[in-house]
Design a protein around this motif. Structure first.
Motif, PDB file in Angstrom:
ATOM      1  N   ARG A  55       4.205   3.465   1.594  1.00 28.18           N
ATOM      2  CA  ARG A  55       3.279   2.812   0.671  1.00 28.18           C
ATOM      3  C   ARG A  55       3.645   1.339   0.509  1.00 28.18           C
ATOM      4  NH1 ARG A  55       3.332   7.646  -3.831  1.00 28.18           N
ATOM      5  NH2 ARG A  55       2.254   9.193  -2.539  1.00 28.18           N
ATOM      6  N   PHE A  56       4.952   1.051   0.437  1.00 21.63           N
ATOM      7  CA  PHE A  56       5.364  -0.351   0.373  1.00 21.63           C
ATOM      8  C   PHE A  56       4.899  -1.108   1.607  1.00 21.63           C
ATOM      9  CE2 PHE A  56       8.432  -3.320   2.211  1.00 21.63           C
ATOM     10  CZ  PHE A  56       8.222  -4.396   1.354  1.00 21.63           C
ATOM     11  N   ARG A  57       5.106  -0.530   2.791  1.00 19.55           N
ATOM     12  CA  ARG A  57       4.732  -1.232   4.021  1.00 19.55           C
ATOM     13  C   ARG A  57       3.243  -1.544   4.050  1.00 19.55           C
ATOM     14  NH1 ARG A  57       9.024   2.033   6.109  1.00 19.55           N
ATOM     15  NH2 ARG A  57       7.628   3.817   6.455  1.00 19.55           N
ATOM     16  N   GLU A  58       2.426  -0.597   3.588  1.00 15.31           N
ATOM     17  CA  GLU A  58       0.985  -0.844   3.557  1.00 15.31           C
ATOM     18  C   GLU A  58       0.647  -1.998   2.608  1.00 15.31           C
ATOM     19  OE1 GLU A  58      -0.524   2.920   2.376  1.00 15.31           O
ATOM     20  OE2 GLU A  58      -0.189   3.867   4.336  1.00 15.31           O
TER      21      GLU A  58
ATOM     22  N   GLU B  63       8.867 -14.249   1.177  1.00 14.21           N
ATOM     23  CA  GLU B  63       9.570 -12.970   1.238  1.00 14.21           C
ATOM     24  C   GLU B  63       8.718 -11.918   0.550  1.00 14.21           C
ATOM     25  OE1 GLU B  63      14.065 -14.895   0.703  1.00 14.21           O
ATOM     26  OE2 GLU B  63      13.342 -13.357  -0.656  1.00 14.21           O
ATOM     27  N   VAL B  64       8.737 -10.727   1.096  1.00 10.17           N
ATOM     28  CA  VAL B  64       8.086  -9.574   0.480  1.00 10.17           C
ATOM     29  C   VAL B  64       9.085  -8.426   0.544  1.00 10.17           C
ATOM     30  CG1 VAL B  64       6.102  -8.022   0.477  1.00 10.17           C
ATOM     31  CG2 VAL B  64       5.829 -10.379   1.278  1.00 10.17           C
ATOM     32  N   GLU B  65       9.593  -8.021  -0.619  1.00  6.55           N
ATOM     33  CA  GLU B  65      10.664  -7.026  -0.640  1.00  6.55           C
ATOM     34  C   GLU B  65      10.287  -5.815  -1.495  1.00  6.55           C
ATOM     35  OE1 GLU B  65      14.539  -7.547  -0.289  1.00  6.55           O
ATOM     36  OE2 GLU B  65      14.606  -9.698   0.132  1.00  6.55           O
ATOM     37  N   HIS B  66      10.687  -4.661  -1.013  1.00  9.98           N
ATOM     38  CA  HIS B  66      10.571  -3.420  -1.784  1.00  9.98           C
ATOM     39  C   HIS B  66      11.793  -3.339  -2.689  1.00  9.98           C
ATOM     40  CE1 HIS B  66       9.897   1.259  -1.588  1.00  9.98           C
ATOM     41  NE2 HIS B  66       9.610   0.748  -2.781  1.00  9.98           N
TER      42      HIS B  66
ATOM     43  N   MET C 224      14.327  -2.593   1.272  1.00 11.85           N
ATOM     44  CA  MET C 224      13.562  -2.923   2.459  1.00 11.85           C
ATOM     45  C   MET C 224      12.941  -4.291   2.274  1.00 11.85           C
ATOM     46  SD  MET C 224      10.299  -0.942   4.126  1.00 11.85           S
ATOM     47  CE  MET C 224      11.343   0.385   4.680  1.00 11.85           C
ATOM     48  N   VAL C 225      12.959  -5.087   3.336  1.00 11.45           N
ATOM     49  CA  VAL C 225      12.416  -6.437   3.256  1.00 11.45           C
ATOM     50  C   VAL C 225      11.472  -6.677   4.412  1.00 11.45           C
ATOM     51  CG1 VAL C 225      14.422  -7.387   4.477  1.00 11.45           C
ATOM     52  CG2 VAL C 225      12.963  -8.908   3.189  1.00 11.45           C
ATOM     53  N   ASP C 226      10.370  -7.351   4.137  1.00 12.72           N
ATOM     54  CA  ASP C 226       9.454  -7.833   5.150  1.00 12.72           C
ATOM     55  C   ASP C 226       9.511  -9.348   5.041  1.00 12.72           C
ATOM     56  OD1 ASP C 226       7.446  -8.407   6.864  1.00 12.72           O
ATOM     57  OD2 ASP C 226       5.818  -7.730   5.577  1.00 12.72           O
ATOM     58  N   GLU C 227      10.238  -9.990   5.943  1.00 12.30           N
ATOM     59  CA  GLU C 227      10.555 -11.411   5.774  1.00 12.30           C
ATOM     60  C   GLU C 227      10.095 -12.188   6.992  1.00 12.30           C
ATOM     61  OE1 GLU C 227      14.591 -14.119   5.396  1.00 12.30           O
ATOM     62  OE2 GLU C 227      14.567 -12.110   4.569  1.00 12.30           O
ATOM     63  N   ALA C 228       9.375 -13.273   6.773  1.00 15.08           N
ATOM     64  CA  ALA C 228       8.884 -14.082   7.871  1.00 15.08           C
ATOM     65  C   ALA C 228       9.615 -15.409   7.975  1.00 15.08           C
ATOM     66  CB  ALA C 228       7.388 -14.335   7.705  1.00 15.08           C
TER      67      ALA C 228
ATOM     68  N   ALA D   1       2.728  -4.397   1.640  1.00 14.04           N
ATOM     69  CA  ALA D   1       3.286  -5.638   2.194  1.00 14.04           C
ATOM     70  C   ALA D   1       2.360  -6.219   3.250  1.00 14.04           C
ATOM     71  CB  ALA D   1       4.673  -5.373   2.780  1.00 14.04           C
ATOM     72  N   ASP D   2       1.762  -5.358   4.066  1.00 15.39           N
ATOM     73  CA  ASP D   2       0.814  -5.846   5.071  1.00 15.39           C
ATOM     74  C   ASP D   2      -0.388  -6.521   4.403  1.00 15.39           C
ATOM     75  OD1 ASP D   2       2.397  -4.912   7.116  1.00 15.39           O
ATOM     76  OD2 ASP D   2       1.221  -3.085   7.466  1.00 15.39           O
ATOM     77  N   ARG D   3      -0.883  -5.941   3.301  1.00 12.24           N
ATOM     78  CA  ARG D   3      -2.001  -6.551   2.584  1.00 12.24           C
ATOM     79  C   ARG D   3      -1.618  -7.910   2.019  1.00 12.24           C
ATOM     80  NH1 ARG D   3      -3.781  -2.317  -1.727  1.00 12.24           N
ATOM     81  NH2 ARG D   3      -4.602  -4.217  -2.695  1.00 12.24           N
ATOM     82  N   ILE D   4      -0.412  -8.008   1.472  1.00 12.91           N
ATOM     83  CA  ILE D   4       0.047  -9.266   0.880  1.00 12.91           C
ATOM     84  C   ILE D   4       0.172 -10.331   1.954  1.00 12.91           C
ATOM     85  CG2 ILE D   4       1.994 -10.382  -0.277  1.00 12.91           C
ATOM     86  CD1 ILE D   4       2.461  -7.556  -1.612  1.00 12.91           C
ATOM     87  N   ARG D   5       0.774  -9.977   3.078  1.00 14.52           N
ATOM     88  CA  ARG D   5       0.947 -10.959   4.154  1.00 14.52           C
ATOM     89  C   ARG D   5      -0.401 -11.374   4.747  1.00 14.52           C
ATOM     90  NH1 ARG D   5       5.484 -12.987   4.536  1.00 14.52           N
ATOM     91  NH2 ARG D   5       7.421 -11.811   4.312  1.00 14.52           N
ATOM     92  N   ALA D   6      -1.302 -10.412   4.875  1.00 12.48           N
ATOM     93  CA  ALA D   6      -2.628 -10.761   5.400  1.00 12.48           C
ATOM     94  C   ALA D   6      -3.356 -11.707   4.454  1.00 12.48           C
ATOM     95  CB  ALA D   6      -3.443  -9.488   5.628  1.00 12.48           C
ATOM     96  N   ALA D   7      -3.138 -11.525   3.149  1.00  9.22           N
ATOM     97  CA  ALA D   7      -3.812 -12.367   2.160  1.00  9.22           C
ATOM     98  C   ALA D   7      -3.216 -13.765   2.089  1.00  9.22           C
ATOM     99  CB  ALA D   7      -3.730 -11.701   0.783  1.00  9.22           C
ATOM    100  N   LEU D   8      -1.888 -13.866   2.202  1.00 11.46           N
ATOM    101  CA  LEU D   8      -1.214 -15.140   1.934  1.00 11.46           C
ATOM    102  C   LEU D   8      -0.692 -15.851   3.180  1.00 11.46           C
ATOM    103  CD1 LEU D   8       0.872 -14.304  -1.267  1.00 11.46           C
ATOM    104  CD2 LEU D   8      -1.406 -15.317  -1.094  1.00 11.46           C
TER     105      LEU D   8
END
Length: 214
Positions: free
Chosen positions: A51-54, A69-72, A1-5, A56-63
Motif C-alpha cells: 500500500r505504501f508503494r502504491e 524523499e518519500v518514506e514509509h 522503506m524509502v523511495d528516494e530519487a 509513493a508512486d502516486r506522490i512521485r507521479a504528482a510531484l
C-alpha cells in the motif's frame, strides 16, 4: 522503506533531532476539522508495504523531482508491529512553506490537505481515504523526518522495544481520555497519541543515547 530519487541534504543538528515537542493546539491550523474516531490497533498486515508503494508512486507521479524523499514511517513500516491500519508517509520537499510547489498537485492526486503547523518544523498533513494514509510534508531540514526514520529502523531491529511500544499502543487505545467517556465513545486521535507518548520518548532517548546523540 524509502523511495528516494535525490541525494539527502546534510543531516540536521543532533539538538534538533533529539528535541521533544508537545502538540500545540494554538499552532494547529486545521483546514479540515479533526474528527473523533475509534482507535483500533490491528495485527501486522503484510499488505502494508505494498500500500505504501502504491501511494509513493502516486506522490512521485504528482510531484516529480519536487518530491525529494518519500518514506514509509510509523508502525505500519515496522515488520511485526501492530498498528492503526493507516499508512504513514514522510514526504520531503525543498521548503514545506512553499505550498504552491506541492499542494495543488497532491490534491489533484487525491490527497486532502487537513493541517498546517507553522511552529512545528513547518509540518503539513494530508490524508488519503483509500487506502487510509497520513502524508506528512517536511522541508529539507527534516529533523522530525529523521526521528521517524531512526525510530522505524530501531524498532525493526530491537524486539524488546517493539514489544514495549506495542503494549503501550494497545493500552492507550483501550483507555478513554476523560472519565465521562465510555468504551463506546470515539475521541480525537491526539488523545491516544498523548497517552502513549511517555513510552515513545523513553524509547527515543534510549535510541539517541545508543547513537551518541545524547
Amino acid at each position: 522503506m524509502v523511495d528516494e530519487a535525490q541525494p539527502r541534504d546534510p543531516a540536521p543538528a543532533a539538538t534538533a533531532i533529539t528535541a521533544h515537542s508537545d502538540f500545540d493546539p494554538d499552532d494547529a491550523d486545521w483546514l479540515v476539522p479533526a474528527q473523533p474516531e475509534h482507535v483500533v490497533i490491528a495485527e501486522p498486515d503484510p499488505a502494508w508495504p505494498e500500500r505504501f508503494r502504491e501511494l509513493a508512486d502516486r506522490i512521485r507521479a504528482a510531484l516529480g523531482d519536487a518530491a525529494l524523499e518519500v518514506e514509509h514511517v510509523g508502525s505500519t513500516s515496522v515488520p511485526g508491529m501492530p498498528a492503526k491500519p493507516i499508512i504513514d508517509i514522510d514526504l520531503t520537499v525543498a521548503d514545506s512553506r512553499d505550498e504552491d510547489a506541492y499542494v495543488a498537485a497532491l490534491e489533484a492526486a487525491g490527497f486532502v490537505f487537513v493541517l498546517r503547523e507553522r511552529n512545528w518544523h513547518e509540518h503539513r498533513l494530508f490524508t488519503n481515504a483509500a487506502p487510509r494514509a497520513n502524508l506528512h510534508v517536511w522541508g529539507s531540514d527534516r529533523a522530525e523526518a529523521v526521528r521517524h526514520r531512526m525510530l522505524r529502523d530501531w524498532l525493526s531491529e530491537h524486539a524488546d522495544d517493539r514489544a514495549l511500544y506495542a503494549a503501550a499502543k494497545r493500552a492507550a487505545a483501550a483507555k478513554r481520555a476523560a472519565a465521562a467517556q465510555t468504551a463506546d465513545d470515539p475521541e480525537l486521535v491526539q488523545a491516544y497519541n498523548q497517552r502513549k507518548e511517555p513510552v515513545i520518548r523513553e524509547i527515543l532517548d534510549r535510541m539517541f543515547r545508543a547513537h551518541g546523540l545524547l
